[in-house]
Design a protein around this motif. Sequence first.
Motif, PDB file in Angstrom:
ATOM      1  N   LYS A 130       0.826  -1.223   0.000  1.00  0.00           N
ATOM      2  CA  LYS A 130       0.000   0.000   0.000  1.00  0.00           C
ATOM      3  C   LYS A 130       0.861   1.274   0.000  1.00  0.00           C
ATOM      4  CE  LYS A 130      -3.927  -2.333   0.904  1.00  0.00           C
ATOM      5  NZ  LYS A 130      -3.982  -3.458   0.039  1.00  0.00           N
ATOM      6  N   PRO A 131       1.655   1.489  -1.056  1.00  0.00           N
ATOM      7  CA  PRO A 131       2.552   2.649  -1.089  1.00  0.00           C
ATOM      8  C   PRO A 131       1.789   3.967  -1.235  1.00  0.00           C
ATOM      9  CG  PRO A 131       2.466   1.643  -3.236  1.00  0.00           C
ATOM     10  CD  PRO A 131       1.688   0.736  -2.306  1.00  0.00           C
ATOM     11  N   ASP A 132       2.463   5.056  -0.896  1.00  0.00           N
ATOM     12  CA  ASP A 132       1.910   6.393  -1.093  1.00  0.00           C
ATOM     13  C   ASP A 132       2.087   6.851  -2.539  1.00  0.00           C
ATOM     14  OD1 ASP A 132       1.302   6.802   1.698  1.00  0.00           O
ATOM     15  OD2 ASP A 132       3.464   7.022   2.004  1.00  0.00           O
ATOM     16  N   LEU A 133       3.143   6.365  -3.186  1.00  0.00           N
ATOM     17  CA  LEU A 133       3.504   6.825  -4.526  1.00  0.00           C
ATOM     18  C   LEU A 133       4.059   5.664  -5.331  1.00  0.00           C
ATOM     19  CD1 LEU A 133       4.014   9.285  -6.446  1.00  0.00           C
ATOM     20  CD2 LEU A 133       6.235   9.524  -5.328  1.00  0.00           C
ATOM     21  N   ILE A 134       3.649   5.590  -6.600  1.00  0.00           N
ATOM     22  CA  ILE A 134       4.125   4.533  -7.497  1.00  0.00           C
ATOM     23  C   ILE A 134       4.692   5.172  -8.753  1.00  0.00           C
ATOM     24  CG2 ILE A 134       3.463   2.520  -8.869  1.00  0.00           C
ATOM     25  CD1 ILE A 134       0.984   2.340  -6.949  1.00  0.00           C
ATOM     26  N   PHE A 135       5.918   4.812  -9.086  1.00  0.00           N
ATOM     27  CA  PHE A 135       6.503   5.189 -10.374  1.00  0.00           C
ATOM     28  C   PHE A 135       6.338   3.987 -11.282  1.00  0.00           C
ATOM     29  CE2 PHE A 135       8.511   8.038  -7.399  1.00  0.00           C
ATOM     30  CZ  PHE A 135       8.435   9.245  -8.066  1.00  0.00           C
ATOM     31  N   LEU A 136       5.502   4.129 -12.307  1.00  0.00           N
ATOM     32  CA  LEU A 136       5.089   3.002 -13.131  1.00  0.00           C
ATOM     33  C   LEU A 136       5.399   3.247 -14.594  1.00  0.00           C
ATOM     34  CD1 LEU A 136       3.444   0.339 -13.523  1.00  0.00           C
ATOM     35  CD2 LEU A 136       1.398   1.784 -13.608  1.00  0.00           C
ATOM     36  N   ASP A 137       6.121   2.327 -15.191  1.00  0.00           N
ATOM     37  CA  ASP A 137       6.351   2.326 -16.633  1.00  0.00           C
ATOM     38  C   ASP A 137       5.040   1.879 -17.277  1.00  0.00           C
ATOM     39  OD1 ASP A 137       7.094   1.934 -19.244  1.00  0.00           O
ATOM     40  OD2 ASP A 137       8.691   0.502 -18.813  1.00  0.00           O
ATOM     41  N   ILE A 138       4.505   2.677 -18.178  1.00  0.00           N
ATOM     42  CA  ILE A 138       3.205   2.337 -18.764  1.00  0.00           C
ATOM     43  C   ILE A 138       3.312   1.472 -20.012  1.00  0.00           C
ATOM     44  CG2 ILE A 138       2.036   4.318 -17.772  1.00  0.00           C
ATOM     45  CD1 ILE A 138       2.269   5.658 -20.537  1.00  0.00           C
ATOM     46  N   GLN A 139       4.522   1.140 -20.436  1.00  0.00           N
ATOM     47  CA  GLN A 139       4.725   0.268 -21.595  1.00  0.00           C
ATOM     48  C   GLN A 139       5.635  -0.886 -21.191  1.00  0.00           C
ATOM     49  OE1 GLN A 139       6.223   2.906 -24.628  1.00  0.00           O
ATOM     50  NE2 GLN A 139       4.178   3.223 -25.429  1.00  0.00           N
ATOM     51  N   MET A 140       5.032  -1.923 -20.634  1.00  0.00           N
ATOM     52  CA  MET A 140       5.797  -3.091 -20.214  1.00  0.00           C
ATOM     53  C   MET A 140       5.236  -4.322 -20.905  1.00  0.00           C
ATOM     54  SD  MET A 140       6.880  -2.484 -16.254  1.00  0.00           S
ATOM     55  CE  MET A 140       5.444  -3.207 -15.585  1.00  0.00           C
TER      56      MET A 140
END
Length: 91
Positions: A77-87
């Motif tokens: 349950k993180p506060d912030l997610i850095f997510l690659d949108i092309q995986m």
Amino acid sequence: MDLVSVIVTTRNREKDLLRCIGSIMISSYKAIEVIIIDDEKLAREIISSYLKKFDNVELIAECSDGFEGIKQINELKPDLIFLDIQMPKLT
């Protein structure tokens, strides 16, 4: 805790990260728990190195695929997610 959604562009990556972290710092007194989800190791390393500049940011997980990312999001349950949108396999 509300999940914050931010788009970090390649061109302005550091500026966008600073803006994002700054906006969360205003609304939170505890450490900001962060997960990085990206299939490229170099991208994860770059984001991680930027985040080390902030004392109140805690990197709680790094994931190299979307399935592991979903698992970690649900567990941690993180506060912030850095997510690659092309995986691969999961976008």
